[in-house]
Design a protein around this motif. Structure first.
Motif, PDB file in Angstrom:
ATOM      1  N   ILE A 152      92.081  22.301  33.943  1.00  0.00           N
ATOM      2  CA  ILE A 152      90.894  22.930  33.358  1.00  0.00           C
ATOM      3  C   ILE A 152      91.006  24.435  33.595  1.00  0.00           C
ATOM      4  N   PRO A 153      91.157  25.210  32.526  1.00  0.00           N
ATOM      5  CA  PRO A 153      91.192  26.662  32.708  1.00  0.00           C
ATOM      6  C   PRO A 153      89.873  27.139  33.307  1.00  0.00           C
ATOM      7  N   HIS A 154      89.955  28.078  34.236  1.00  0.00           N
ATOM      8  CA  HIS A 154      88.743  28.558  34.909  1.00  0.00           C
ATOM      9  C   HIS A 154      88.943  29.996  35.357  1.00  0.00           C
ATOM     10  N   HIS A 155      87.843  30.636  35.638  1.00  0.00           N
ATOM     11  CA  HIS A 155      87.835  32.023  36.080  1.00  0.00           C
ATOM     12  C   HIS A 155      86.962  32.119  37.320  1.00  0.00           C
ATOM     13  N   ILE A 156      87.505  32.712  38.364  1.00  0.00           N
ATOM     14  CA  ILE A 156      86.759  32.865  39.615  1.00  0.00           C
ATOM     15  C   ILE A 156      86.032  34.197  39.587  1.00  0.00           C
ATOM     16  N   LEU A 157      84.741  34.148  39.873  1.00  0.00           N
ATOM     17  CA  LEU A 157      83.903  35.343  39.888  1.00  0.00           C
ATOM     18  C   LEU A 157      83.582  35.720  41.326  1.00  0.00           C
ATOM     19  N   HIS A 158      83.711  37.003  41.624  1.00  0.00           N
ATOM     20  CA  HIS A 158      83.483  37.503  42.978  1.00  0.00           C
ATOM     21  C   HIS A 158      82.394  38.569  42.970  1.00  0.00           C
ATOM     22  N   GLY A 159      81.817  38.793  44.150  1.00  0.00           N
ATOM     23  CA  GLY A 159      80.944  39.939  44.347  1.00  0.00           C
ATOM     24  C   GLY A 159      79.474  39.667  44.088  1.00  0.00           C
ATOM     25  N   THR A 160      78.785  40.761  43.831  1.00  0.00           N
ATOM     26  CA  THR A 160      77.347  40.718  43.586  1.00  0.00           C
ATOM     27  C   THR A 160      77.062  40.106  42.218  1.00  0.00           C
ATOM     28  N   LEU A 161      75.808  39.867  41.943  1.00  0.00           N
ATOM     29  CA  LEU A 161      75.429  39.342  40.634  1.00  0.00           C
ATOM     30  C   LEU A 161      75.891  40.285  39.530  1.00  0.00           C
ATOM     31  N   GLU A 162      75.655  41.568  39.687  1.00  0.00           N
ATOM     32  CA  GLU A 162      76.068  42.522  38.650  1.00  0.00           C
ATOM     33  C   GLU A 162      77.578  42.527  38.470  1.00  0.00           C
ATOM     34  N   GLN A 163      78.321  42.428  39.549  1.00  0.00           N
ATOM     35  CA  GLN A 163      79.781  42.367  39.444  1.00  0.00           C
ATOM     36  C   GLN A 163      80.221  41.091  38.733  1.00  0.00           C
ATOM     37  N   ARG A 164      79.571  39.992  39.034  1.00  0.00           N
ATOM     38  CA  ARG A 164      79.911  38.721  38.379  1.00  0.00           C
ATOM     39  C   ARG A 164      79.569  38.767  36.895  1.00  0.00           C
ATOM     40  N   LEU A 165      78.442  39.351  36.561  1.00  0.00           N
ATOM     41  CA  LEU A 165      78.087  39.495  35.144  1.00  0.00           C
ATOM     42  C   LEU A 165      79.120  40.362  34.423  1.00  0.00           C
ATOM     43  N   ALA A 166      79.540  41.435  35.060  1.00  0.00           N
ATOM     44  CA  ALA A 166      80.548  42.310  34.460  1.00  0.00           C
ATOM     45  C   ALA A 166      81.871  41.570  34.271  1.00  0.00           C
ATOM     46  N   GLN A 167      82.232  40.708  35.202  1.00  0.00           N
ATOM     47  CA  GLN A 167      83.471  39.929  35.082  1.00  0.00           C
ATOM     48  C   GLN A 167      83.364  38.884  33.975  1.00  0.00           C
ATOM     49  N   THR A 168      82.159  38.413  33.722  1.00  0.00           N
ATOM     50  CA  THR A 168      81.936  37.359  32.735  1.00  0.00           C
ATOM     51  C   THR A 168      81.938  37.890  31.304  1.00  0.00           C
ATOM     52  N   MET A 169      81.442  39.084  31.103  1.00  0.00           N
ATOM     53  CA  MET A 169      81.295  39.611  29.735  1.00  0.00           C
ATOM     54  C   MET A 169      82.592  39.595  28.931  1.00  0.00           C
ATOM     55  N   PRO A 170      83.738  40.067  29.475  1.00  0.00           N
ATOM     56  CA  PRO A 170      84.965  40.022  28.673  1.00  0.00           C
ATOM     57  C   PRO A 170      85.469  38.598  28.421  1.00  0.00           C
ATOM     58  N   LEU A 171      85.054  37.658  29.240  1.00  0.00           N
ATOM     59  CA  LEU A 171      85.441  36.258  29.023  1.00  0.00           C
ATOM     60  C   LEU A 171      84.621  35.639  27.892  1.00  0.00           C
ATOM     61  N   LEU A 172      83.357  36.021  27.808  1.00  0.00           N
ATOM     62  CA  LEU A 172      82.462  35.472  26.788  1.00  0.00           C
ATOM     63  C   LEU A 172      82.664  36.123  25.420  1.00  0.00           C
TER      64      LEU A 172
END
Length: 176
Positions: free
Chosen positions: A149-169
């Motif tokens: 299952i392809p997956h992406h690990i998110l680290h840090g604060t909520l804002e950092q996690r949101l920033a990491q998620t945006m290019p994936l979405l």
């Protein structure tokens, strides 16, 4: 009509899954499906037993189906039956065939994993310890690899996690 993008947020206890799910849903003007296990524990005043595991996972998936009608382009899922499988193995020595089949048959377009790098917070009944959180996290990563299952690990604060998620979405939403 475009297909609904289904996003799974997985992680061990107290790793920020619900916080991230709510923030993503708000940011994208859609709905999220809260973790049913939390409601189960609160309404029943007890932790689940082995015989509750399939019911919990089945209810989670049913709530995803219900929420799909209100979702706008994307449905954010705070946990999946796969997490129920992992906790069943940890606490009860395995999962029953119905739970295993449900987990194998439930698919998501994007799987996000919240790293356990936020403070661990005890909540009374549901959460056990930092050590268990780290163990479940490692087992989750191993299981995702084993199931391919392809997956992406998110680290840090909520804002950092949101920033990491945006290019994936972004590319997934553009294709939807």
């Amino acid at each position: 009509m475009a297909a609904l993008l289904r996003v799974a947020i997985l992680g061990a206890e107290s790793s920020g899954k619900s916080t991230l799910a709510a923030a993503l849903a708000e940011r994208h003007g859609t709905v999220w499906v809260p973790e049913y296990l939390r409601e189960f524990v609160e309404t029943r005043g007890r932790v689940p037993v082995a015989g509750d595991q399939f019911f919990i996972a089945r209810t989670q998936v049913a709530r995803e189906r219900e929420a799909s009608a209100s979702a706008r382009g994307m449905l954010i899922c705070d946990t999946t039956p796969l997490m129920t499988v992992l906790y069943s193995r940890h606490y009860f020595g395995g999962e029953d065939t119905q739970l295993a089949a449900l987990a194998a048959g439930t698919h998501y377009d994007l799987t996000l994993v919240t790293a356990p790098d936020t403070p661990w917070v005890a909540d009374g009944l549901q959460r056990e310890s930092e050590a268990v959180r780290q163990l479940i996290y490692r087992q989750l990563l191993d299981e995702l690899v084993a199931r391919r299952i392809p997956h992406h690990i998110l680290h840090g604060t909520l804002e950092q996690r949101l920033a990491q998620t945006m290019p994936l979405l972004a590319p997934l939403l553009a294709d939807a």
